[in-house]
Design a protein around this motif. Structure first.
Motif, PDB file in Angstrom:
ATOM      1  N   SER A  76       9.659  -0.573  15.066  1.00  0.00           N
ATOM      2  CA  SER A  76       9.317   0.492  14.319  1.00  0.00           C
ATOM      3  C   SER A  76       8.907   0.281  13.060  1.00  0.00           C
ATOM      4  CB  SER A  76      10.533   1.656  14.283  1.00  0.00           C
ATOM      5  OG  SER A  76      10.136   2.895  13.232  1.00  0.00           O
ATOM      6  N   THR A  77       9.584  -0.682  12.268  1.00  0.00           N
ATOM      7  CA  THR A  77       9.282  -0.995  11.020  1.00  0.00           C
ATOM      8  C   THR A  77       8.094  -1.818  10.766  1.00  0.00           C
ATOM      9  OG1 THR A  77      11.506  -1.427  10.482  1.00  0.00           O
ATOM     10  CG2 THR A  77      10.101  -2.537   9.116  1.00  0.00           C
ATOM     11  N   GLY A  78       7.922  -2.705  11.750  1.00  0.00           N
ATOM     12  CA  GLY A  78       6.588  -3.327  11.883  1.00  0.00           C
ATOM     13  C   GLY A  78       5.367  -2.694  12.095  1.00  0.00           C
ATOM     14  N   GLY A  79       5.385  -1.309  12.894  1.00  0.00           N
ATOM     15  CA  GLY A  79       4.322  -0.597  13.274  1.00  0.00           C
ATOM     16  C   GLY A  79       4.093   0.404  11.885  1.00  0.00           C
ATOM     17  N   THR A  80       5.378   0.808  11.202  1.00  0.00           N
ATOM     18  CA  THR A  80       4.711   1.738  10.236  1.00  0.00           C
ATOM     19  C   THR A  80       4.797   1.229   8.938  1.00  0.00           C
ATOM     20  OG1 THR A  80       7.105   1.967   9.992  1.00  0.00           O
ATOM     21  CG2 THR A  80       5.906   3.623  11.417  1.00  0.00           C
ATOM     22  N   GLY A  81       5.238  -0.020   8.415  1.00  0.00           N
ATOM     23  CA  GLY A  81       5.620  -0.275   7.091  1.00  0.00           C
ATOM     24  C   GLY A  81       5.308  -1.798   6.732  1.00  0.00           C
ATOM     25  N   GLY A  82       4.881  -2.716   7.959  1.00  0.00           N
ATOM     26  CA  GLY A  82       4.697  -4.134   7.723  1.00  0.00           C
ATOM     27  C   GLY A  82       4.210  -4.379   6.340  1.00  0.00           C
ATOM     28  N   THR A  83       3.050  -3.801   6.079  1.00  0.00           N
ATOM     29  CA  THR A  83       2.471  -4.077   4.792  1.00  0.00           C
ATOM     30  C   THR A  83       2.886  -3.444   3.617  1.00  0.00           C
ATOM     31  OG1 THR A  83       0.748  -2.640   5.326  1.00  0.00           O
ATOM     32  CG2 THR A  83       0.354  -4.660   6.055  1.00  0.00           C
ATOM     33  N   GLY A  84       3.694  -2.368   3.746  1.00  0.00           N
ATOM     34  CA  GLY A  84       3.991  -1.649   2.691  1.00  0.00           C
ATOM     35  C   GLY A  84       3.163  -0.576   2.367  1.00  0.00           C
ATOM     36  N   ALA A  85       2.077  -0.576   2.841  1.00  0.00           N
ATOM     37  CA  ALA A  85       1.058   0.625   2.577  1.00  0.00           C
ATOM     38  C   ALA A  85       1.363   2.125   2.791  1.00  0.00           C
ATOM     39  CB  ALA A  85      -0.447   0.160   3.487  1.00  0.00           C
ATOM     40  N   SER A  86       1.222   2.650   1.842  1.00  0.00           N
ATOM     41  CA  SER A  86       1.367   4.248   1.764  1.00  0.00           C
ATOM     42  C   SER A  86      -0.050   5.057   2.560  1.00  0.00           C
ATOM     43  CB  SER A  86       1.691   4.876   0.583  1.00  0.00           C
ATOM     44  OG  SER A  86       0.875   4.362  -0.513  1.00  0.00           O
ATOM     45  N   ARG A  87       0.142   6.442   2.314  1.00  0.00           N
ATOM     46  CA  ARG A  87      -1.090   6.895   2.684  1.00  0.00           C
ATOM     47  C   ARG A  87      -1.948   7.033   1.784  1.00  0.00           C
ATOM     48  NH1 ARG A  87       1.023  11.918   3.163  1.00  0.00           N
ATOM     49  NH2 ARG A  87      -0.275  13.288   1.756  1.00  0.00           N
ATOM     50  N   CYS A  88      -3.252   7.227   1.967  1.00  0.00           N
ATOM     51  CA  CYS A  88      -4.388   7.146   1.009  1.00  0.00           C
ATOM     52  C   CYS A  88      -4.649   8.747   0.765  1.00  0.00           C
ATOM     53  CB  CYS A  88      -5.737   6.861   1.817  1.00  0.00           C
ATOM     54  SG  CYS A  88      -5.909   5.290   2.262  1.00  0.00           S
ATOM     55  N   VAL A 116     -18.770   7.834   3.341  1.00  0.00           N
ATOM     56  CA  VAL A 116     -17.857   6.564   3.170  1.00  0.00           C
ATOM     57  C   VAL A 116     -16.780   7.072   2.130  1.00  0.00           C
ATOM     58  CG1 VAL A 116     -17.826   4.318   1.828  1.00  0.00           C
ATOM     59  CG2 VAL A 116     -20.074   5.205   3.176  1.00  0.00           C
ATOM     60  N   LEU A 117     -15.626   6.605   2.750  1.00  0.00           N
ATOM     61  CA  LEU A 117     -14.498   7.002   1.922  1.00  0.00           C
ATOM     62  C   LEU A 117     -14.077   5.418   1.341  1.00  0.00           C
ATOM     63  CD1 LEU A 117     -12.443   8.947   4.248  1.00  0.00           C
ATOM     64  CD2 LEU A 117     -13.757   9.643   2.395  1.00  0.00           C
ATOM     65  N   LYS A 118     -13.902   5.118   0.060  1.00  0.00           N
ATOM     66  CA  LYS A 118     -13.298   3.880  -0.537  1.00  0.00           C
ATOM     67  C   LYS A 118     -12.330   4.026  -1.530  1.00  0.00           C
ATOM     68  CE  LYS A 118     -15.086   0.271  -3.926  1.00  0.00           C
ATOM     69  NZ  LYS A 118     -16.270  -0.226  -4.498  1.00  0.00           N
ATOM     70  N   ASN A 119     -11.382   2.936  -1.075  1.00  0.00           N
ATOM     71  CA  ASN A 119      -9.980   2.872  -1.720  1.00  0.00           C
ATOM     72  C   ASN A 119     -10.203   2.404  -3.248  1.00  0.00           C
ATOM     73  OD1 ASN A 119      -7.327   2.481  -2.612  1.00  0.00           O
ATOM     74  ND2 ASN A 119      -6.723   0.835  -0.925  1.00  0.00           N
ATOM     75  N   LYS A 120     -10.055   3.202  -4.174  1.00  0.00           N
ATOM     76  CA  LYS A 120     -10.154   2.888  -5.567  1.00  0.00           C
ATOM     77  C   LYS A 120      -8.972   2.143  -6.139  1.00  0.00           C
ATOM     78  CE  LYS A 120     -11.308   6.975  -6.847  1.00  0.00           C
ATOM     79  NZ  LYS A 120     -11.658   7.923  -7.894  1.00  0.00           N
ATOM     80  N   THR A 121      -7.861   2.240  -5.679  1.00  0.00           N
ATOM     81  CA  THR A 121      -6.675   1.842  -6.031  1.00  0.00           C
ATOM     82  C   THR A 121      -6.562   0.370  -6.087  1.00  0.00           C
ATOM     83  OG1 THR A 121      -5.205   1.986  -4.272  1.00  0.00           O
ATOM     84  CG2 THR A 121      -5.591   3.970  -5.481  1.00  0.00           C
ATOM     85  N   SER A 122      -5.438  -0.221  -6.562  1.00  0.00           N
ATOM     86  CA  SER A 122      -5.336  -1.551  -6.482  1.00  0.00           C
ATOM     87  C   SER A 122      -4.270  -2.098  -5.277  1.00  0.00           C
ATOM     88  CB  SER A 122      -4.430  -1.944  -7.791  1.00  0.00           C
ATOM     89  OG  SER A 122      -3.470  -1.324  -8.178  1.00  0.00           O
ATOM     90  N   ALA A 123      -3.719  -1.031  -4.593  1.00  0.00           N
ATOM     91  CA  ALA A 123      -2.956  -1.314  -3.536  1.00  0.00           C
ATOM     92  C   ALA A 123      -3.392  -0.981  -2.276  1.00  0.00           C
ATOM     93  CB  ALA A 123      -1.594  -0.621  -3.534  1.00  0.00           C
ATOM     94  N   ALA A 124      -3.204  -1.272  -1.017  1.00  0.00           N
ATOM     95  CA  ALA A 124      -3.727  -0.847   0.270  1.00  0.00           C
ATOM     96  C   ALA A 124      -3.066   0.468   0.309  1.00  0.00           C
ATOM     97  CB  ALA A 124      -3.205  -1.988   1.266  1.00  0.00           C
ATOM     98  N   CYS A 125      -3.835   1.220   1.364  1.00  0.00           N
ATOM     99  CA  CYS A 125      -3.372   2.494   1.956  1.00  0.00           C
ATOM    100  C   CYS A 125      -3.817   2.773   3.404  1.00  0.00           C
ATOM    101  CB  CYS A 125      -3.607   3.635   0.907  1.00  0.00           C
ATOM    102  SG  CYS A 125      -5.690   3.815   0.818  1.00  0.00           S
ATOM    103  N   THR A 126      -3.141   3.645   3.907  1.00  0.00           N
ATOM    104  CA  THR A 126      -3.572   3.899   5.403  1.00  0.00           C
ATOM    105  C   THR A 126      -4.151   5.316   5.471  1.00  0.00           C
ATOM    106  OG1 THR A 126      -1.236   4.566   6.171  1.00  0.00           O
ATOM    107  CG2 THR A 126      -1.908   2.323   6.285  1.00  0.00           C
TER     108      THR A 126
END
Length: 222
Positions: A76-88, A116-126
């Motif tokens: 569960s941890t690997g599937g939902t938050g392995g990268t620590g990314a939160s929702r866009c 096109v949707l571009k992530n403008k932040t400095s962190a990954a998001c899902t």
């Protein structure tokens, strides 16, 4: 008289010998019983399985703990938050059309427009799901239906982009009711804040009451 005393002495001697023999045999039986009793008790305790039964129970508990909670939690941890990314979120996304010029591609009678949707932040998001898409005209609004495609989760690294496609059916003279779209309002999946873009296409055939309209939106990443 001498014969009588001799016979009496012989009888007494025989009786004494028999008594000693009987006592010796009884003592031997007792010793043998004690020796066989102790090993039997020890063997019985081992067979009852004090230690083996406890080990079996411990193995079962460990297996249940590792196979159920441990593995499940790890997956569960690997599937939902392995990268620590939160929702866009809408505020962290940039919106534009494919190729940056609002180019519309055609397929038979329908046309496709990539958003096109571009992530403008400095962190990954899902991001996962269908966006809300509303075509606007001077006279009203049309909320587009969704395609039958299955949404997939998309992880956007900082500065990266993904797209979704608006498929629409252009209006032609005599084809039906004309919807003169002037803008398109986009709401990312699971968000309530929207962004408005100028509609780059022409007039659209209005099918807001159709069961399977020729104008609809696809999922993000689809």
């Amino acid at each position: 008289m001498r014969l009588f005393h001799a016979a009496t002495a012989l009888a007494a001697t025989s009786a004494l010998a028999l008594t000693l023999t009987a006592c010796g045999n009884g003592s031997g039986n007792d010793a043998s019983g004690d020796q066989s009793s102790t090993p039997a008790s020890s063997t019985s305790a081992t067979a009852a399985g004090g230690a083996p039964a406890e080990n079996a129970g411990a193995t079962k508990d460990a297996g249940s703990s590792t196979g159920g909670g441990g593995t499940g939690t790890s997956t569960s941890t690997g599937g939902t938050g392995g990268t620590g990314a939160s929702r866009c979120h809408t505020a962290g996304l940039g919106f534009s059309f494919g190729s940056g010029d609002g180019k519309v591609s055609s397929s038979d009678d329908q046309q496709q427009l990539a958003v096109v949707l571009k992530n403008k932040t400095s962190a990954a998001c899902t991001i996962q799901g269908f966006p809300g898409v509303d075509l606007k005209s001077s006279g009203g609004s049309w909320s587009l239906t969704r395609s039958g495609a299955s949404p997939k989760k998309v992880t956007l690294a900082a500065g990266s982009s993904t797209t979704f496609t608006i498929t629409f059916l252009p209006w032609n003279q005599g084809s039906g009711t004309e919807f003169k779209a002037t803008s398109v309002v986009v709401t990312p999946p699971n968000e309530t804040t929207s962004t408005t873009l100028a509609w780059p296409g022409g007039a659209v055939l209005l099918q807001d009451g159709a069961t399977h309209p020729g104008t609809y939106t696809g999922p993000v990443g689809g």
